[in-house]
Scaffold this motif. Structure first.
Motif, PDB file in Angstrom:
ATOM      1  N   ALA A  81      22.466  70.152  -2.889  1.00 58.48           N
ATOM      2  CA  ALA A  81      23.800  70.038  -2.312  1.00 58.48           C
ATOM      3  C   ALA A  81      24.111  71.248  -1.443  1.00 58.48           C
ATOM      4  CB  ALA A  81      24.837  69.910  -3.429  1.00 58.48           C
ATOM      5  N   LEU A  82      24.988  71.045  -0.480  1.00 63.64           N
ATOM      6  CA  LEU A  82      25.500  72.138   0.339  1.00 63.64           C
ATOM      7  C   LEU A  82      26.567  72.887  -0.453  1.00 63.64           C
ATOM      8  CD1 LEU A  82      25.927  73.625   3.091  1.00 63.64           C
ATOM      9  CD2 LEU A  82      27.601  71.828   3.635  1.00 63.64           C
ATOM     10  N   VAL A  83      26.453  74.216  -0.500  1.00 61.65           N
ATOM     11  CA  VAL A  83      27.446  75.044  -1.178  1.00 61.65           C
ATOM     12  C   VAL A  83      28.275  75.774  -0.124  1.00 61.65           C
ATOM     13  CG1 VAL A  83      27.831  76.958  -2.767  1.00 61.65           C
ATOM     14  CG2 VAL A  83      25.964  75.336  -3.197  1.00 61.65           C
ATOM     15  N   ILE A  84      29.583  75.566  -0.166  1.00 61.69           N
ATOM     16  CA  ILE A  84      30.518  76.212   0.760  1.00 61.69           C
ATOM     17  C   ILE A  84      31.378  77.185  -0.036  1.00 61.69           C
ATOM     18  CG2 ILE A  84      32.456  75.864   2.327  1.00 61.69           C
ATOM     19  CD1 ILE A  84      29.924  74.837   3.502  1.00 61.69           C
ATOM     20  N   VAL A  85      31.339  78.449   0.339  1.00 57.52           N
ATOM     21  CA  VAL A  85      32.144  79.478  -0.321  1.00 57.52           C
ATOM     22  C   VAL A  85      33.218  79.938   0.657  1.00 57.52           C
ATOM     23  CG1 VAL A  85      32.154  81.730  -1.417  1.00 57.52           C
ATOM     24  CG2 VAL A  85      30.184  80.216  -1.720  1.00 57.52           C
ATOM     25  N   ASP A  86      34.456  79.614   0.345  1.00 57.83           N
ATOM     26  CA  ASP A  86      35.600  80.013   1.178  1.00 57.83           C
ATOM     27  C   ASP A  86      35.411  79.622   2.637  1.00 57.83           C
ATOM     28  OD1 ASP A  86      37.102  81.097  -0.883  1.00 57.83           O
ATOM     29  OD2 ASP A  86      36.174  83.074  -0.691  1.00 57.83           O
ATOM     30  N   GLY A  87      34.885  78.419   2.880  1.00 58.27           N
ATOM     31  CA  GLY A  87      34.841  77.888   4.235  1.00 58.27           C
ATOM     32  C   GLY A  87      33.523  77.952   4.957  1.00 58.27           C
ATOM     33  N   VAL A 108      33.405  76.149  -3.252  1.00 55.03           N
ATOM     34  CA  VAL A 108      33.767  77.249  -4.129  1.00 55.03           C
ATOM     35  C   VAL A 108      34.908  78.022  -3.470  1.00 55.03           C
ATOM     36  CG1 VAL A 108      32.973  79.306  -5.333  1.00 55.03           C
ATOM     37  CG2 VAL A 108      31.390  77.404  -4.943  1.00 55.03           C
ATOM     38  N   THR A 109      36.013  78.169  -4.174  1.00 52.58           N
ATOM     39  CA  THR A 109      37.165  78.912  -3.671  1.00 52.58           C
ATOM     40  C   THR A 109      37.364  80.148  -4.533  1.00 52.58           C
ATOM     41  OG1 THR A 109      38.222  76.844  -2.976  1.00 52.58           O
ATOM     42  CG2 THR A 109      39.616  78.793  -3.125  1.00 52.58           C
ATOM     43  N   THR A 110      37.360  81.305  -3.906  1.00 48.84           N
ATOM     44  CA  THR A 110      37.566  82.535  -4.672  1.00 48.84           C
ATOM     45  C   THR A 110      39.056  82.772  -4.905  1.00 48.84           C
ATOM     46  OG1 THR A 110      37.525  83.898  -2.660  1.00 48.84           O
ATOM     47  CG2 THR A 110      35.436  83.559  -3.819  1.00 48.84           C
ATOM     48  N   ARG A 111      39.351  83.641  -5.830  1.00 47.42           N
ATOM     49  CA  ARG A 111      40.731  83.849  -6.270  1.00 47.42           C
ATOM     50  C   ARG A 111      41.565  84.549  -5.198  1.00 47.42           C
ATOM     51  NH1 ARG A 111      40.499  86.463 -12.133  1.00 47.42           N
ATOM     52  NH2 ARG A 111      42.760  86.308 -11.854  1.00 47.42           N
ATOM     53  N   ARG A 112      42.860  84.267  -5.229  1.00 51.17           N
ATOM     54  CA  ARG A 112      43.812  84.854  -4.297  1.00 51.17           C
ATOM     55  C   ARG A 112      44.856  85.660  -5.060  1.00 51.17           C
ATOM     56  NH1 ARG A 112      45.806  79.463  -1.605  1.00 51.17           N
ATOM     57  NH2 ARG A 112      45.693  78.888  -3.801  1.00 51.17           N
ATOM     58  N   GLY A 113      45.498  86.556  -4.359  1.00 49.62           N
ATOM     59  CA  GLY A 113      46.552  87.347  -4.971  1.00 49.62           C
ATOM     60  C   GLY A 113      47.781  86.508  -5.242  1.00 49.62           C
TER      61      GLY A 113
END
Length: 1023
Positions: free
Chosen positions: A176-182, A221-226
Motif C-alpha cells: 500500500a501507499l503510505v502518506i504521512v501528512d500529505g 498517517v496524520t501526526t498530532r497537532r497542538g
C-alpha cells in the motif's frame, strides 16, 4: 516535463493571501460542556469554529468562552472518548452541550486531501485512533497494526532489531501507499506518540485521488497537532523484556548419535558411534574429546531488553498552536554478546498559526536518526550456521581458547564476540519539512485556497568490515594449540571493507482550491488540486581488501589490488491533476465523483498520461420517513457503492528507449577494460496498468448506537499489468525484452467489522471489536510456457487459478511395507528398488503407473493469507483499563525445506522435532525414515508432504493500566494525569503444525531471527 510549473501559483497565492486579510465583526459565545450520562463537566474539551483553526478548551468547570467572527456558521465540540458534535451558531451567544461517549456519525475522518464527516462517507474506510496507537508496546508502528483495521493484512517476518518492521497490504492487493501528512512516507520512521490517526483507504473511490501510486490502497498517517490551552508536558516510557516466540531446539549428542547410526543402518552400513562412545558423551567425563555442546544456549539469552522514551509538549492560543515531540528508542537483541542493536531518535515540531482571521499556516518539521549495529555475520548466516553446528564440536577449551569446529571455518559464536569477525554499521538521517498556507476567501463563503509543499531528504551510510580471527585445535602430541585463521564470510581475503553512501530527495508541491458550502438542505463540496512529485538520488559504493592491519578500518588503508568502486544517479517525475465533487441532500442522498489525470516520466512521449475516474454513492435509509418504525432497533443504516480506476507505472524507467549498459570487464594487455552490452529491446507502446475496483457495502448501528456494523464486498480487475514475457519466449532469442502490458489479474473478497462500546454506568464501560477479511487473487492471464501434454496443461497452468500457489507432487503418506512398495507405481525410475518402508509415497495422477513430472499439479492455498481476523475486548472500571487483542490468519500455507526437513542434511545437525521419524516401531511418524547423509531424492521432492497449514490464532496484546485518581493528583500538585501500565505483546500462538516455527516465518529453512514475545511496563505523566 517542467518541474516548476506549480511553483508560480504558490508564490502568487501567498501574495494574495497577505494582501487580502480584512477585519470582521466579532461575537462572544460561551457555554458549558458536560457528559451526557453523568452530567460531569468535561475538563479540557475542545471547541472549534468549523473550517478554521479558531477554538478554545473548557476549564475545570467545563465552561468555555470563544470569540468568533460574525461569518462563523458552526462550532464543533470534541473530547477524547466522546463523539464529536457540530452545532449551528445561528446568532446564539450561549451554547451548552452534552457529549455522549462512543463513536457516532458526526465523527470526522481523514480522507484523501481533506477530512470528511463519517455520516457522508460513501467509500470504504477504516481508522485507528490516537489512544490505540499510544498503547502499542512495539518498536515499529507497523507491527502494532495487525488486527486494528478490517482489510489491512499485516505480516511480520522477523524480530531482528532494526529490521523487524511488518509488511502490510490493503485487501491483499500488494504494498500500500503510505502518506504521512500529505506526502509519501514510511510509517516505521514515526514514534507512536507522534501519530494522531491512521486511516486506511480501501476502495477506488477513496484511494483513486492518489492515482498512479494508490492502486493498491492507501494508508494515511496524520501526526498530532497542538491544541488551545495552557502548555501540557507529557512524558511516556516503556521498558520491555523480549524472548523468542517460537524456535526449535537443536539435536543434542544423544539424539544426533541415534539418527546418525539409524541412517547408516538403513544404508546397510555399520554404526558410526559405539555404545562406549555414546556413554562417554553422555557422562561428560571427557569434555574435550567428547563434548555435548548446546550452541543455542551459548548464542542466546532467555531475555533481551529494549526501551522507549517520549517527551511531548503541546498547547497554544487562538492564534498559535504547537505540538513538539522528542523520542528515543533503544532496541537490544537476545544474543549473549552485545553486538546487535538499533537506536532511533525522533524530533518533531508541528505548528498551526492564524496569521490573520482567514489565513492559516501549518508548518511541520521533523528529523530522525537511525543507527544499526550488527556483527559481520547477518542473522540469516548466524541461524544457518547454528542449524548446522554439531553438538560434538567443542566451543571453547577449558582455558577459554576458542576451538575450531568441524562444521564450518567460521565459528559463529567466537566471530560475533567483540566483533571478532567485523561489523555492520548503518546510519540513516532524515529531514522532513512540510509547509502549507490556507486562505479562507471570506468574500465567497466556503471557498478556500491552499498551497502545500513537502521536502524529504534522506542520507544513508553503511559500512561492512570483515576481518579474520584465530581459532585453535589442540595438538595432542605437543599439547600446544595449532592456530587456524577464519576468513570473513564470503571472502578469500583476511580483511575486506565495503562502504556505501546514498542520498535521496523527494519533494511534493500541491496547489488546491476547495469549496464546501451548504444551501438549505443541499451540501456541495468540490476540490481541484495540482500536484508535482520529484524523486531523485545518488549512490556511491567502494570496496577494498587485504589491509595491512585490522586496527585501521578505513578504505585508504586497503590494498590497491582488487579494489572496486561504483555509483549512479536517478531521477523521476510525476505530475497529476485531481478533481473531486461531492453532493448530498439532507445528508441522506450522497454522491461523489473524482478523477486523477497523471503523467509519469517512465513512459514514452505520447503515452505518459493516464486518466482515472471514480464515482461513489450512498443512501442513508435510516433518515427516510418510512424508517421511523425500525429506528428503535436500527439507529443508522447506510448503503454504499463505488466504482473507480487507478493506474500503475511500476516498472523500470526508460524501457521505451534502446541503449547500452556496462557489463563486466575484458582483459587487454593485462588491463581490465569495461565492456558494454545492449539493453533489452525497446517497447515504445509501454503504458499504464489499469486497476478497476468495484465495492458495495453498508454501515449500520444498533442498541442505541452502541453496536456498529460495517460490511463491504469488493471486486478488482487489473489489466495491462506490466510484466516480462519470460514464459512463452524461448531463451534462445538472444536479447532481453522490455516489460510489456501483458498480465491480467482479479481480486475478490469481503470484510466485516463489528464494534461494540457501551457505558454500562458511570464507572464501567465495555467494548469489543471484531474484524474479518477475506481476499484472494486470481490470475486471469499469465505469460507461461505451454504444456503439450493435456494432463499437465490442466494441472500445472496458473492462468485461471489463484496466484501464489505451489506446483509439485501429491503425497499419500509413507510406505509401511515392502509389499506396498512392490505394488505401487514406479516412482524412483528404477523399479522402486531404491525405496524402503518409511519413504514418501506419491500419487499417480495420470494413471500411467509411473510417477514423474506428469504427475505434478498445483496444490495448497498459497503463501499469502486469504483470511485475516481479530477480536479486541476492552473494559474500564473507574481508574482501571484492560484490553485483550486476538489476531489470526488462515487460507495460506508455509513450506519447510532443506535442513528443516531432515536431520543430517548435508552432514550437519538437525532440529529436535525431526526425531519423530519413521521406524518399524514408529509407523505413524511425521517424517520419513532417516537416510545416510540426510538426503534422499525420493523423500525430498517438492511436494505437499512438506506443506503446512499456516492458519493460526495469536494472543497479540494484553494491556492493563491504572490512572491515578484526580483527587490524589491534586495533592501531587502539577500532575494532570499519571497512568501506570503493563503490557504483554505476541504472547502466544496457536498453530496447526508441529514444527516450532512462527507461522509468519520468512525462511522455509528456518534461517531467520525469530519474532519476539515481549513484556512491557511503563508510566505516562502529564503536567
Amino acid at each position: 516535463m517542467k518541474q516548476n510549473t506549480l511553483l508560480y501559483p504558490f508564490v502568487i497565492l501567498v501574495l494574495l493571501m497577505l494582501g487580502s486579510a480584512h477585519l470582521n465583526a466579532q461575537i462572544s459565545i460561551s457555554g458549558v460542556i458536560t457528559d451526557a450520562d453523568s452530567g460531569d463537566p468535561l475538563i479540557g474539551a475542545n471547541v472549534l469554529v468549523v473550517g478554521t483553526a479558531n477554538g478554545t478548551i473548557a476549564d475545570i468547570n467545563g465552561a468555555y468562552v470563544l470569540v468568533v467572527s460574525d461569518t462563523a456558521r458552526q462550532l464543533r465540540f470534541s473530547y477524547t472518548g466522546y463523539a464529536d458534535q457540530t452545532i449551528d451558531i445561528g446568532g446564539k451567544t450561549v451554547i451548552d452541550i452534552a457529549l455522549t461517549s462512543g463513536e457516532t456519525l458526526e465523527e470526522v475522518v481523514v480522507v484523501g486531501y481533506g477530512r470528511q464527516s463519517k455520516a457522508k462517507l460513501t467509500s470504504a474506510v477504516s481508522t485507528v485512533d490516537e489512544e490505540t496507537l499510544k498503547k502499542l508496546p512495539v518498536a515499529n508502528v507497523s507491527n502494532g497494526l495487525e488486527g486494528l483495521a478490517a482489510g489491512l493484512f499485516v505480516r511480520q517476518g522477523s524480530g531482528e532489531p532494526g529490521f523487524s518492521g511488518s509488511s502490510f497490504e490493503v485487501r491483499n492487493f500488494g504494498n500500500a501507499l503510505v502518506i504521512v501528512d500529505g506526502s509519501p512516507g514510511n510509517i516505521d520512521e514515526l514514534a507512536p506518540n507522534e501519530i494522531e490517526s491512521i486511516t486506511v483507504l480501501k476502495d477506488a473511490a477513496a484511494a483513486s485521488v492518489y492515482g498512479v501510486q494508490g492502486g493498491n490502497g492507501v494508508v494515511l498517517v496524520t501526526t498530532r497537532r497542538g491544541t488551545m490551552g495552557k502548555p501540557k508536558l507529557s512524558y511516556d516510557n516503556q521498558f520491555t523484556f523480549t524472548s523468542f516466540t517460537s524456535y526449535p531446539d537443536f539435536l543434542n549428542f544423544a539424539q544426533r548419535a541415534t539418527v546418525l547410526n539409524e541412517g547408516l543402518l538403513n544404508a546397510g552400513q555399520a554404526p558410526f558411534y559405539t555404545e562406549d562412545e555414546v556413554e562417554t558423551f553422555r557422562s561428560g567425563s571427557d569434555p574435550i574429546n567428547y563434548p555435548d555442546t548446546d550452541w543455542k544456549a551459548l548464542m542466546f539469552n532467555d531475555y533481551g531488553f529494549q526501551q522507549r522514551h517520549n517527551l511531548n509538549l503541546n498547547g497554544g492560543s487562538e492564534k498559535v498552536r504547537y505540538f513538539v515531540s522528542a523520542s528515543f528508542l533503544d532496541q537490544g537483541s537476545n544474543y549473549t554478546k552485545d553486538v546487535l542493536g538499533y537506536q532511533q531518535f525522533n524530533l518533531r515540531s508541528n505548528i498551526n498559526a492564524n496569521i490573520t482571521d482567514n489565513l492559516i499556516l501549518d508548518f511541520k518539521l521533523s528529523g530522525r536518526r537511525r543507527l544499526n549495529e550488527a556483527p559481520a555475520y547477518s542473522a540469516f548466516n548466524i541461524f544457518r550456521e547454528l542449524s548446522r553446528a554439531l553438538p560434538t564440536d567443542l566451543a571453547y577449551y577449558p582455558d577459554g581458547t576458542p576451538a575450531r569446529p568441524s562444521f564450518s571455518p567460521n565459528h559463529i559464536l567466537e566471530g560475533i564476540r567483540d566483533f571478532n569477525a567485523g561489523y555492520y554499521r548503518a546510519r540513516n538521517n532524515n529531514i522532513d519539512t512540510k509547509l502549507s498556507l490556507q486562505w479562507d476567501v471570506n468574500q465567497v463563503p466556503g471557498l478556500s485556497i491552499k498551497s502545500y509543499g513537502s521536502l524529504v531528504y534522506n542520507t544513508n551510510f553503511a559500512k561492512e568490515w570483515g576481518k579474520s580471527y584465530e581459532l585453535y585445535t589442540l595438538n595432542r602430541q605437543t599439547g600446544e594449540y595449532d592456530a587456524f585463521t577464519a576468513s570473513p564470510e564470503g571472502s578469500f581475503s583476511e580483511t575486506v571493507l565495503t562502504q556505501s553512501t546514498n542520498f535521496n530527495n523527494h519533494y511534493v508541491v500541491q496547489q488546491s482550491i476547495n469549496y464546501d458550502q451548504q444551501f438549505g438542505q443541499h451540501s456541495v463540496s468540490a476540490l481541484l488540486l495540482g500536484e508535482l512529485q520529484n524523486n531523485s538520488g545518488q549512490n556511491f559504493f567502494g570496496r577494498r581488501q587485504d589491509f595491512q592491519s585490522t586496527l585501521i578500518d578505513q578504505l585508504f588503508a586497503g590494498s590497491n589490488e582488487n579494489k572496486d568502486a561504483n555509483g549512479g544517479e536517478y531521477r523521476e517525475n510525476r505530475l497529476g491533476l485531481v478533481g473531486r465533487l461531492s453532493y448530498d441532500y439532507k445528508a441522506k442522498y450522497l454522491i461523489e465523483s473524482s478523477f486523477r489525470y497523471d503523467g509519469s516520466s517512465r513512459f514514452a512521449p505520447g503515452r505518459e498520461w493516464g486518466f482515472f475516474p471514480s464515482v461513489s454513492a450512498g443512501w442513508r435509509l435510516s433518515e427516510e420517513g418510512f424508517f421511523d418504525g425500525a429506528r428503535g432497533v436500527i439507529q443508522n443504516l447506510k448503503l454504499r457503492a463505488s466504482v473507480g480506476t487507478a493506474g500503475n507505472d511500476g516498472t523500470g524507467a526508460y524501457q521505451w528507449l534502446s541503449g547500452f549498459v556496462y557489463d563486466g570487464f575484458f582483459a587487454i594487455n593485462e588491463t581490465a577494460i569495461p565492456t558494454i552490452n545492449n539493453t533489452a529491446l525497446a517497447n515504445e507502446a509501454l503504458t499504464w496498468e489499469t486497476i478497476t475496483t468495484y465495492d458495495v457495502g453498508f454501515d449500520a448501528a444498533f442498541l442505541d448506537n452502541s453496536l456498529t456494523v460495517s460490511f463491504d464486498y469488493f471486486y478488482r480487475d487489473r489489466t495491462d499489468v506490466l510484466a516480462f514475457a519470460s514464459g512463452s519466449v524461448p531463451s534462445t532469442l538472444g536479447v532481453g525484452l522490455a516489460a510489456q502490458n501483458l498480465h491480467a489479474y482479479s481480486n475478490e473478497g469481503f470484510e466485516v467489522s463489528l464494534n461494540y462500546n457501551k457505558k454500562v454506568n458511570r464507572d464501567l464501560t465495555l467494548g469489543a471489536m471484531l474484524n474479518f477479511s477475506r481476499a484472494r487473487e486470481t490470475a486471469v492471464f499469465i505469460d507461461e510456457a505451454f504444456f503439450e501434454d493435456p494432463f499437465m496443461r490442466q494441472n500445472l497452468t496458473v492462468t485461471g487459478g489463484y496466484t501464489n500457489l505451489r506446483r509439485g507432487y501429491i503425497s499419500d503418506g509413507l510406505f509401511q511395507t515392502q509389499e506396498e512398495i512392490n505394488q505401487s507405481p514406479i516412482q524412483d525410475g528404477n523399479e522402486n528398488n531404491s525405496l524402503q518402508p518409511g519413504d514418501v509415497k506419491y500419487v499417480d495422477l495420470n494413471g500411467d503407473n509411473i510417477i514423474d513430472v506428469r504427475d505434478q499439479r498445483v496444490f495448497g492455498d498459497g503463501d499469502k493469507p486469504a483470511l485475516n481476523y481479530s477480536l479486541n475486548l476492552s473494559a474500564s472500571y473507574k481508574n482501571f483499563d484492560c484490553s485483550v487483542l486476538l489476531t489470526g490468519a488462515a487460507g495460506y500455507d508455509i513450506y519447510i525445506d532443506g535442513e528443516a526437513q531432515s536431520p543430517l542434511r548435508n552432514g550437519f545437525n538437525g532440529y529436535t522435532y525431526q526425531m519423530d521419524y519413521w521406524t518399524p516401531e514408529n509407523t505413524d511418524a511425521a517424517y520419513p525414515r532417516i537416510t545416510d547423509g540426510g538426503f534422499n531424492d525420493n523423500n525430498y521432492r517438492y511436494s505437499d508432504f512438506w506443506m503446512r497449514d499456516g492458519r493460526h490464532i495469536r494472543l497479540r496484546n494484553v494491556n492493563l493500566s491504572y490512572s491515578i485518581p484526580k483527587l490524589l493528583l491534586e495533592r501531587l500538585r502539577g500532575f494532570d494525569e499519571v497512568r501506570l501500565f503493563v503490557t504483554g505483546h505476541n504472547l502466544l500462538v496457536l498453530k496447526n503444525f508441529d514444527e516450532e516455527f512462527d507461522p509468519q516465518m520468512q525462511s522455509s529453512v528456518g534461517w531467520y531471527y525469530p519474532q519476539l514475545r515481549s513484556f512491557t511496563c511503563g508510566i505516562n505523566l502529564t503536567l
